[in-house]
Design a protein around this motif. Structure first.
Motif, mmCIF file in Angstrom:
data_model
loop_
_atom_site.group_PDB
_atom_site.id
_atom_site.type_symbol
_atom_site.label_atom_id
_atom_site.label_comp_id
_atom_site.label_asym_id
_atom_site.label_seq_id
_atom_site.Cartn_x
_atom_site.Cartn_y
_atom_site.Cartn_z
ATOM 1 N N HIS A 24 -14.612 1.944 4.308
ATOM 2 C CA HIS A 24 -13.224 1.797 4.741
ATOM 3 C C HIS A 24 -12.486 3.128 4.790
ATOM 4 C CE1 HIS A 24 -12.919 -2.535 5.106
ATOM 5 N NE2 HIS A 24 -13.671 -2.647 4.030
ATOM 6 N N TRP A 107 3.165 -2.714 5.368
ATOM 7 C CA TRP A 107 2.110 -1.936 4.701
ATOM 8 C C TRP A 107 1.116 -2.834 3.963
ATOM 9 C CZ3 TRP A 107 0.864 2.618 6.170
ATOM 10 C CH2 TRP A 107 1.814 3.428 6.775
ATOM 11 N N TRP A 108 1.575 -3.964 3.484
ATOM 12 C CA TRP A 108 0.626 -4.923 2.917
ATOM 13 C C TRP A 108 -0.264 -5.472 4.025
ATOM 14 C CZ3 TRP A 108 -2.081 -6.111 -0.958
ATOM 15 C CH2 TRP A 108 -2.598 -7.392 -1.168
ATOM 16 N N VAL A 111 -3.203 -3.076 4.696
ATOM 17 C CA VAL A 111 -4.312 -2.967 3.740
ATOM 18 C C VAL A 111 -4.955 -4.295 3.373
ATOM 19 C CG1 VAL A 111 -3.268 -0.897 2.737
ATOM 20 C CG2 VAL A 111 -2.817 -3.115 1.674
ATOM 21 N N LEU A 115 -9.014 -5.123 1.926
ATOM 22 C CA LEU A 115 -9.171 -5.669 0.574
ATOM 23 C C LEU A 115 -9.917 -6.998 0.604
ATOM 24 C CD1 LEU A 115 -5.650 -4.877 -0.947
ATOM 25 C CD2 LEU A 115 -7.810 -3.694 -1.411
ATOM 26 N N TRP A 157 -8.454 -1.870 9.355
ATOM 27 C CA TRP A 157 -7.127 -1.646 8.804
ATOM 28 C C TRP A 157 -6.088 -2.188 9.787
ATOM 29 C CZ3 TRP A 157 -6.401 0.796 4.065
ATOM 30 C CH2 TRP A 157 -7.517 1.444 3.528
#
Length: 610
Positions: A24, A107-108, A111, A115, A157
């Protein structure tokens, strides 16, 4: 478990985590850098998902899934469900004290997919332990997952989409099912396995493949006379029914509990779960009767009659279930739009030029499928055979569907990697017999590299060839909406007063996300009316028909791009409104908006005038 054993077991997880972080941090970023510098996301669904969560987080009603500015001015209720919304909302709230709600959500969203992808890889390492627990095979599994081209989209992403969560649940379901099948009957494992299937259905109707896979596996094993399968099937069905019932209550208001929908969780799927529960309860009852069913033929008759009865009841009560979750689409929308969406196209090659891509995605099936057949037919006494049967059943169900529809290919890809890792591990074990160290090393490296990298290299070569064939003319036809977002949203320009934009349906999500305007079209099957009106407007040869659409919807702006039109509408040989607008020849009720010179190469914007 001793400390040494625990350490040895944790090594493969640590190694998998390190490989994922490298993947990543460098590989996915190098292949396709996320456009976060300009506040963009990857894919149309990502924008619409954040719009949906913004509405919920800023005071929207839990049961209200309508996007008011989509299919403007009427709005669209999407088929998505709330579990992934809750995950996004939780991350946004956690970041809100530092970034504010909207920036925290963005921004969450950047990512969350990586995750989830890392969680998926670690979950797969756990899931396959009942099939092969040695670290080398599971290491090969991790590398295979990271290198599978079809699974690349799960790792990107800035793509806050629910698909990676769906496949994480699918992998967890695999792990729970393997433990349910390969250990003595256990009520807790059965309930958890059923609940995982129910959670998958809550997320997406695509998970009907998983439901079919687990019931087919349990049915085959019961048919083969494996003890305790009826109990396992009953416990799984109870867990499934409980989760679907919970989802129905949480997802829908009481007035909607009895409403039948086929593209998201509804009473239809509660009936499906109830029928499975009834089948396994009846089979379990018959098992308790002396001598019934004692033979393979007897079990086959019982299973066939039970399955046929359940299917007949479902078809009688909800006959449209057999048409699929999207049902029949409008012919104009289907031909001019849906049939041209890449993820709905077959992976199976329809001509010679498509063979390299098909091999890149599913070339490993050419070696894994025969290997699975070998395991099932020649190694009936192998430890974990029942689990390998489930993997094979999953491949048998998911591979044809994945070849027929691109977006379903991920399920087969996940299952095939499990078989590939075991096959490569077996090859390296066999090569231990080669006495010469150099030859043994070369043969092992060759087998592993061919199995893991062979089709990846083919995919890269295909991409290079495709890029080389792309002409400058075609590249010039592409348009970047971000170049004119400032113009569309500027308070002192086109954004001074919110209006409705008519454009290519694929632009709908971005228009709603980046500007104050509404959009007629959007790339969602529930917005059939918006897609249809967008297409009919652009394809209209009679300008009065186009004018009628504009007046009915209150359209204020029309946005056209040469690449979008020629790709989706097949308009190059027709004298229609789209071609006239691209040529700068507009009817009297459309006035072209003058754009700065550096942005005038692609899009043309027209304002509707009285």
């Amino acid at each position: 478990m001793t400390l040494k054993t625990a350490f040895e077991k944790s090594q493969i997880y640590l190694m998998a985590l390190i490989l994922c972080l490298i993947y990543h941090a460098y590989i996915t970023h190098a292949i396709e850098p996320p456009p976060i510098a300009t506040g963009e996301l990857m894919g149309n669904d990502s924008y619409m998902r954040l719009i949906r969560v913004q509405l919920l987080g800023e005071g929207g009603a839990w049961y209200d899934g309508i996007i008011p500015r989509d299919n403007a001015p009427y709005g669209t209720e999407l088929h998505w469900t709330r579990p992934f919304d809750v995950l996004l909302l939780a991350g946004a709230w956690a970041l809100e004290p530092f970034l504010g709600f909207r920036q925290g959500l963005y921004w969450w969203g950047v990512v969350v997919t990586p995750l989830l992808h890392i969680s998926l890889v670690l979950a797969m390492v756990w899931a396959v332990a009942p099939l092969y627990s040695d670290g080398f095979r599971r290491f090969l599994l991790v590398v295979g997952l990271l290198l599978q081209p079809l699974l690349y989209g799960l790792a990107r992403w800035a793509r806050p989409d629910h698909h990676t969560l769906v496949f994480l649940v699918f992998v967890v379901m695999l792990g729970l099912m393997l433990r349910l099948l390969l250990a003595p009957p256990d009520r807790r494992r059965g309930l958890l396995a059923g609940a995982s299937v129910g959670l998958g259905l809550w997320l997406t109707m695509e998970f009907l493949l998983g439901l079919l896979m687990v019931h087919a596996t349990l049915g085959l094993l019961w048919l083969l006379g494996r003890p305790g399968m009826a109990k396992r099937g009953l416990w799984l069905s109870i867990g499934l029914f409980a989760m679907v019932l919970f989802a129905l209550v949480v997802e829908r208001p009481p007035a909607g509990w009895l409403v039948a929908e086929y593209d998201r969780i509804s009473i239809v799927h509660l009936l499906v779960a109830l029928l499975g529960l009834g089948v396994w309860a009846l089979i379990g009852r018959l098992e308790g009767l002396s001598g019934l069913p004692g033979s393979l033929v007897g079990r086959g008759i019982v299973l066939g009659l039970c399955g046929a009865t359940a299917g007949a009841i479902l078809a009688l009560v909800y006959p449209e279930f057999l048409l699929g979750p999207n049902l029949a689409s409008d012919p104009v929308v289907k031909y001019s739009y849906m049939d041209r969406i890449e993820e709905l196209q077959p992976i199976w090659p329809r001509n010679v030029d498509q063979i390299p891509q098909a091999l890149a995605y599913f070339g490993n099936a050419l070696i894994v499928v025969p290997y699975l057949l070998f395991v099932l037919l020649r190694e009936r006494t192998r430890e974990g055979w029942d689990g390998w049967l489930m993997v094979a059943v999953g491949v048998l169900i998911c591979l044809p569907v994945g070849l027929a529809i691109h977006r379903f290919g991920h399920y087969a890809a996940l299952l095939l990697v499990i078989g590939l890792a075991d096959l490569l591990g077996r090859c390296t074990d066999a090569l231990e017999r080669v006495s010469n160290l150099l030859l043994r090393t070369l043969f092992r490296a060759g087998a592993i590299n061919a199995g893991l990298f062979g089709f990846v290299i083919l995919k890269a070569a295909m991409n290079d060839a495709s890029a080389a064939e792309t002409s400058g003319e075609e590249a010039a036809k592409s348009c970047d909406l971000m170049e004119i977002v400032a113009d569309l949203g500027a308070p002192d320009a086109l954004g001074a007063e919110p209006t409705i934009v008519l454009a290519h349906p694929d632009l709908g999500s971005k228009i709603i996300y980046f500007t104050p305007h509404g959009s007629v079209g959007s790339p969602y099957h529930r917005n059939v009316a918006g897609i249809r009106d967008s297409l009919l407007f652009l394809m209209a040869e009679d300008e009065s028909e186009a004018r009628q659409i504009v007046e009915q919807r209150g359209v204020g702006l029309v946005l056209v791009c040469p690449g979008d039109g020629r790709k989706m509408y097949g308009t190059a040989e027709r004298d229609n409104l789209f071609e006239r607008l691209m040529a700068g020849s507009s009817p009297a009720w459309l006035a072209e908006v003058e754009l700065p010179a550096e942005r005038g190469e692609g899009y043309r914007i027209y304002r509707v005038v009285p």
